[in-house]
Write an enzyme that holds these catalytic residues in place. Structure first.
Site, mmCIF file in Angstrom:
data_model
loop_
_atom_site.group_PDB
_atom_site.id
_atom_site.type_symbol
_atom_site.label_atom_id
_atom_site.label_comp_id
_atom_site.label_asym_id
_atom_site.label_seq_id
_atom_site.Cartn_x
_atom_site.Cartn_y
_atom_site.Cartn_z
ATOM 1 N N HIS A 55 21.478 37.710 -24.183
ATOM 2 C CA HIS A 55 21.873 38.614 -24.924
ATOM 3 C C HIS A 55 20.773 39.597 -23.830
ATOM 4 C CE1 HIS A 55 22.920 35.447 -27.947
ATOM 5 N NE2 HIS A 55 22.291 36.181 -28.614
ATOM 6 N N LYS A 111 14.686 38.087 -25.241
ATOM 7 C CA LYS A 111 14.740 37.637 -26.433
ATOM 8 C C LYS A 111 14.166 36.286 -26.107
ATOM 9 C CE LYS A 111 18.574 34.693 -28.309
ATOM 10 N NZ LYS A 111 18.105 34.827 -29.997
HETATM 11 P P1 NAD Z 1 11.652 41.198 -32.521
HETATM 12 O O1 NAD Z 1 10.723 40.569 -32.569
HETATM 13 O O2 NAD Z 1 12.320 42.690 -32.448
HETATM 14 O O3 NAD Z 1 11.137 40.882 -34.756
HETATM 15 C C1 NAD Z 1 10.545 40.315 -35.725
HETATM 16 C C2 NAD Z 1 9.818 41.178 -36.034
HETATM 17 O O4 NAD Z 1 8.683 39.711 -36.901
HETATM 18 C C3 NAD Z 1 8.078 41.494 -35.357
HETATM 19 O O5 NAD Z 1 8.179 42.907 -35.642
HETATM 20 C C4 NAD Z 1 6.800 40.324 -36.005
HETATM 21 O O6 NAD Z 1 5.843 41.540 -36.039
HETATM 22 C C5 NAD Z 1 7.516 40.385 -36.986
HETATM 23 N N1 NAD Z 1 6.835 38.820 -37.982
HETATM 24 C C6 NAD Z 1 6.319 38.172 -36.851
HETATM 25 N N2 NAD Z 1 5.530 36.704 -37.851
HETATM 26 C C7 NAD Z 1 5.500 37.014 -39.117
HETATM 27 C C8 NAD Z 1 4.907 37.058 -40.185
HETATM 28 N N3 NAD Z 1 3.889 35.957 -40.021
HETATM 29 N N4 NAD Z 1 4.760 38.156 -41.179
HETATM 30 C C9 NAD Z 1 5.243 39.275 -41.262
HETATM 31 N N5 NAD Z 1 5.982 39.579 -39.741
HETATM 32 C C10 NAD Z 1 6.574 38.846 -39.005
HETATM 33 O O7 NAD Z 1 12.632 39.817 -32.884
HETATM 34 P P2 NAD Z 1 14.220 40.375 -33.451
HETATM 35 O O8 NAD Z 1 15.021 40.816 -32.282
HETATM 36 O O9 NAD Z 1 14.174 41.416 -34.594
HETATM 37 O O10 NAD Z 1 14.690 38.985 -34.006
HETATM 38 C C11 NAD Z 1 14.203 38.737 -34.771
HETATM 39 C C12 NAD Z 1 14.465 37.483 -35.025
HETATM 40 O O11 NAD Z 1 15.884 37.339 -35.573
HETATM 41 C C13 NAD Z 1 14.284 36.281 -33.935
HETATM 42 O O12 NAD Z 1 14.192 34.951 -34.076
HETATM 43 C C14 NAD Z 1 16.596 36.258 -33.585
HETATM 44 O O13 NAD Z 1 16.817 35.198 -32.839
HETATM 45 C C15 NAD Z 1 17.306 35.929 -35.123
HETATM 46 N N6 NAD Z 1 17.635 37.337 -35.046
HETATM 47 C C16 NAD Z 1 19.488 36.242 -35.499
HETATM 48 C C17 NAD Z 1 20.610 37.053 -35.927
HETATM 49 C C18 NAD Z 1 21.457 35.989 -36.879
HETATM 50 O O14 NAD Z 1 22.141 37.149 -36.912
HETATM 51 N N7 NAD Z 1 21.073 35.555 -37.557
HETATM 52 C C19 NAD Z 1 20.879 38.127 -35.036
HETATM 53 C C20 NAD Z 1 20.213 39.148 -34.422
HETATM 54 C C21 NAD Z 1 18.669 38.282 -34.665
#
Ligand code: NAD
Length: 268
Positions: free
Chosen positions: A154, A158
């Protein structure tokens, strides 16, 4: 369907806003970010590279949930647990893409799922969920003289490892073998490890650049090897899967569901 995106300014949050915009029958009810986020007050459409939506980013989750039918959540484990309680209270479908959830987080999601539909998957794509079904079959067919290793790569930002998808694939392999992944998982190797323990399921984690998500499940036998792999080219795929899950979860009875339920892959 009126949907709230939490973590709206994140990499996935922006993709989710876009996927809702493109999905017929779905509207963005609210875009929620953490308290103190520099994006509070910004127009969520503009944030996602779309025309202005008139929905500003807010940190007020509770009133947003009260006026919606579903929430799309790709944030952090602690935030997801807090949102699970709010979604349960509002009785709206909670779609959880957040990875890195520990047993205590999962227990809280299970509690919330007594009151509303919670759909959780470490990967929301059709390809990966199909791959998981294949991995379960292959693992059930081959004996433990075939070693199972899962390699993933990744992007450099990440924060959790192995990826939620790698864990999902490991769980599929463990299910196929009728063993508990927690007992068999080897996630780190360093130094003098000794020979490989038969029956274990190993993970290898690579991080770098802008890779959206590469996964390979290797079945290594004596003198031959079977490899099943998936390459995600665009994270919009996960967002579209999450919207599909929300539509499926609308009005669904309370419970904990997986993406395989949404995609109808259970019978595979
Ligand atoms: P990122 O850090 O870009 O985004 C996370 C966002 O959540 C940030 O903007 C942060 O400010 C916000 N956040 C954190 N705490 C918060 C709260 N209490 N209230 C509101 N907002 C809050 O991360 P990302 O790359 O977008 O990934 C997010 C998650 O999704 C990770 O755990 C990643 O592994 C997962 N993910 C899952 C899949 C899937 O298909 N299941 C695919 C991609 C990413």
């Amino acid at each position: 369907m009126r949907l709230v995106v939490v973590g709206a300014a994140g990499r996935m949050g922006r993709m989710l806003i876009k996927a809702i915009h493109e999905a017929p029958g779905c509207t963005l009810a609210a875009a929620v970010e953490r308290r103190g986020s520099p994006h509070l007050g910004q127009d969520s459409g503009l944030l996602a590279g779309l025309p202005a939506s008139g929905v500003p980013v807010t940190d007020a989750a509770e009133p947003a949930f009260a006026a919606a039918e579903g929430v799309l959540d790709f944030t952090t484990p602690d935030a997801t647990v807090a949102f699970a309680a709010l979604a349960a209270q509002a009785r709206i479908a909670h779609i959880v893409g957040t990875t890195g959830l520990e047993p205590q987080h999962l227990a809280e999601l299970a509690e919330a799922a007594r009151q509303t539909a919670v759909i959780r998957s470490g990967n929301m794509s059709l390809g990966v969920n199909l791959l998981a079904a294949l991995v379960r079959k292959v693992a059930a067919t081959l004996g433990t003289d075939w070693d199972i290793e899962i390699a993933e790569m990744h992007h450099r930002m990440k924060v959790d490892a192995p990826s939620g998808t790698a864990v999902l694939l490991g769980e599929a392999a463990a299910q196929g073998r009728a063993v508990d992944l927690a007992q068999q998982r080897v996630a780190v190797r360093d130094g003098h490890t000794g020979a490989r323990e038969p029956g274990t399921i190993g993970f290898a984690t690579l991080r770098g650049g802008t890779v959206v998500g590469d996964h390979k499940v290797i079945f290594a036998g004596a003198g031959e090897r079977l490899e099943l792999s998936h390459i995600a080219e665009d994270r919009g795929l996960f967002a579209q899967g999450a919207v599909k899950a929300a539509l499926w979860g609308r009005g669904r009875k309370p419970g904990l569901y997986a993406m395989a339920d949404v995609l109808g892959l259970d019978s595979l």
